[in-house]
Design an enzyme around this catalytic site. Structure first.
Site, PDB file in Angstrom:
ATOM      1  N   LYS A 108      40.840  33.424  44.607  1.00  0.00           N
ATOM      2  CA  LYS A 108      40.211  34.309  43.636  1.00  0.00           C
ATOM      3  C   LYS A 108      39.730  35.554  44.364  1.00  0.00           C
ATOM      4  CE  LYS A 108      39.331  34.136  39.138  1.00  0.00           C
ATOM      5  NZ  LYS A 108      40.212  33.590  38.099  1.00  0.00           N
TER       6      LYS A 108
ATOM      7  N   ASP B  68      41.579  39.079  35.495  1.00  0.00           N
ATOM      8  CA  ASP B  68      40.423  38.266  35.085  1.00  0.00           C
ATOM      9  C   ASP B  68      39.520  39.234  34.318  1.00  0.00           C
ATOM     10  OD1 ASP B  68      39.183  35.441  35.633  1.00  0.00           O
ATOM     11  OD2 ASP B  68      37.508  36.810  35.924  1.00  0.00           O
TER      12      ASP B  68
END
Length: 439
Positions: free
Chosen positions: A119, A159
């Site tokens: 991430k 995201d």
């Protein structure tokens, strides 16, 4: 064991919470399969393989130099190249990126696709910035990030705060620096340059598909059910769309300014025009539809009585008080469309009350699953139809559901989707790590 995680990661509340939730689920393994809970395995799973933090300088439209911080945590590559999104939001810090990366490892394992977990992101806020400012920021961000990624190394996606516009600027800069048209290095791309059908809709659709499978296992469906969806971002909007397609009725949605209630069912076209075209606030919905809806600027969206709740906004948005309210109002199912949107205390209340509860690493997996399908299409220089891709997504979400059910039953916790998801994913990652040696 958890005390060691606390000591090694002080002050990282979100990351600690994510690790604790998984460790709690490992108790059934400790009883019958102690090898899986050896500290040597747990210690490596809880420690990222690589953490990159870098400076992102850029120039705003007034000529002033701005500096943000960039992150990429490459958490675990036992199952494949690191895979996970980039989040651009003022709240982004190392704890949040590590929590998201840790969750991503297990989420990706549940999809059955050959992808590891990672991430990244930045504390940059794209809200209120011009396209030119966003482009300059993305180009600066990628000028550092490019050396750490690649289609066989690490494949970022979008995201919160990173949509098609940002992915386009990031991909363009990567192509410019490397002089390669490496389609598989980023997912969430535009359809005309390597993107996949259904990727935009995938996380929201996937959450609803998972909820539908949970209800089907109990002999019912979404048809005719009242649904509350938090958020009005990408995940929430397409969750609303799929709920309506399956016969449910979404009666409330929210953003950071408050929430709207429309007992007749939220008009998705109006909502999309406000949020995606005008980038407006959810309060404007009432101006468009009139007296049939009301806007509430304080309180919680979870005060709206419903049968199904889909938290699709951000982490820890649904707390203990909200959970008690939902239970009192007769909620039957809660499926997490965001990453860890339910606090541990809230999740315990819901599960103890017999509410069907799906953790994000299972219910939220549709987005990354479709990203993996995008990678597959890029590798084969192919492009699938919307219908084919949606059917494959539905199949993956059905398989994740069945995996969770089977694993929970195997350890004596039938119907517990949290234990089922955590154990199934953990075992798959642990097996791969053991097979590959101490690395």
């Amino acid at each position: 064991m958890f005390d060691d995680v606390l000591a090694r990661n002080p002050g990282e509340a979100e990351f600690q919470q994510a690790v604790h939730e998984v460790m709690e689920s490992l108790t059934p393994l400790a009883d019958n399969h102690s090898g899986y809970t050896q500290w040597s395995i747990l210690q490596r799973i809880c420690e990222p393989e690589r953490q990159v933090i870098f400076r992102v300088p850029w120039v705003d439209d007034s000529g002033e130099v701005r500096v943000n911080r960039g992150f990429r945590v490459e958490f675990n590559s036992a199952l494949g190249p690191y895979k996970g999104g980039l989040r651009f939001h003022p709240s982004v810090n190392l704890s949040i990126v590590k929590f998201l990366g840790f969750e991503q490892v297990f989420k990706n394992a549940l999809t059955g696709m050959p992808i590891g977990g990672g991430k990244g992101g930045s504390d940059f806020d794209p809200k209120g910035r011009s396209d030119a400012e966003v482009m300059r920021f993305c180009q600066s961000f990628m000028t550092e990030l490019y050396r750490h990624i690649g289609e066989y190394t690490d494949v970022p996606a979008g995201d919160i705060g990173v949509g098609g516009r940002e992915i386009g600027y990031l991909f363009g800069q990567y192509k410019r620096i490397t002089n390669r048209y490496e389609s598989g290095v980023l997912t969430g791309k535009g359809l005309s340059w390597g993107g996949s059908q259904v990727r935009t809709e995938a996380t929201g659709y996937g959450t609803v598909f998972f909820a539908q499978e949970m209800l089907a296992a109990k002999g019912t469906s979404l048809d005719g059910m009242s649904v509350v969806v938090s958020g009005t971002g990408n995940v929430a909007l397409y969750a609303v769309e799929k709920v309506h397609q399956l016969g449910g009725k979404v009666i409330a949605v929210s953003d950071s300014s408050g929430y709207v209630v429309d007992e007749q069912g939220v008009d998705l076209e109006v909502l999309q025009e406000i949020k995606e075209v005008r980038r407006g606030r959810v309060s404007e919905y009432v101006d468009q539809v009139g007296d049939r809806a009301r806007f509430v600027s304080d309180g919680s969206i979870w005060e709206v009585p419903c049968q199904v709740a889909l938290p699709c906004a951000t982490q820890n948005e649904l707390d203990e008080t909200d959970a008690k309210t939902l239970v009192a109002n007769g909620v039957r199912l809660v499926a997490e469309g965001a990453n860890m949107p339910t606090t541990p205390a809230a999740a315990a209340i819901l599960r103890d009350a017999g509410v069907l509860f799906a953790p994000g690493k299972a219910a939220n997996a549709g987005g990354v699953a479709t990203s993996a399908l995008e990678m597959q299409q890029n590798a084969s220089r192919d492009s699938w139809s919307f219908a084919r891709t949606e059917e494959r997504l539905h199949e993956i979400m059905r398989d994740i559901h069945d995996t969770c059910v089977t694993q929970a039953e195997a350890v004596g916790h039938p119907g517990d989707y949290v234990i089922g998801a955590n154990l199934a994913a953990y075992i798959k990652v642990a097996d791969a790590m053991v097979a590959q040696g101490v690395i």
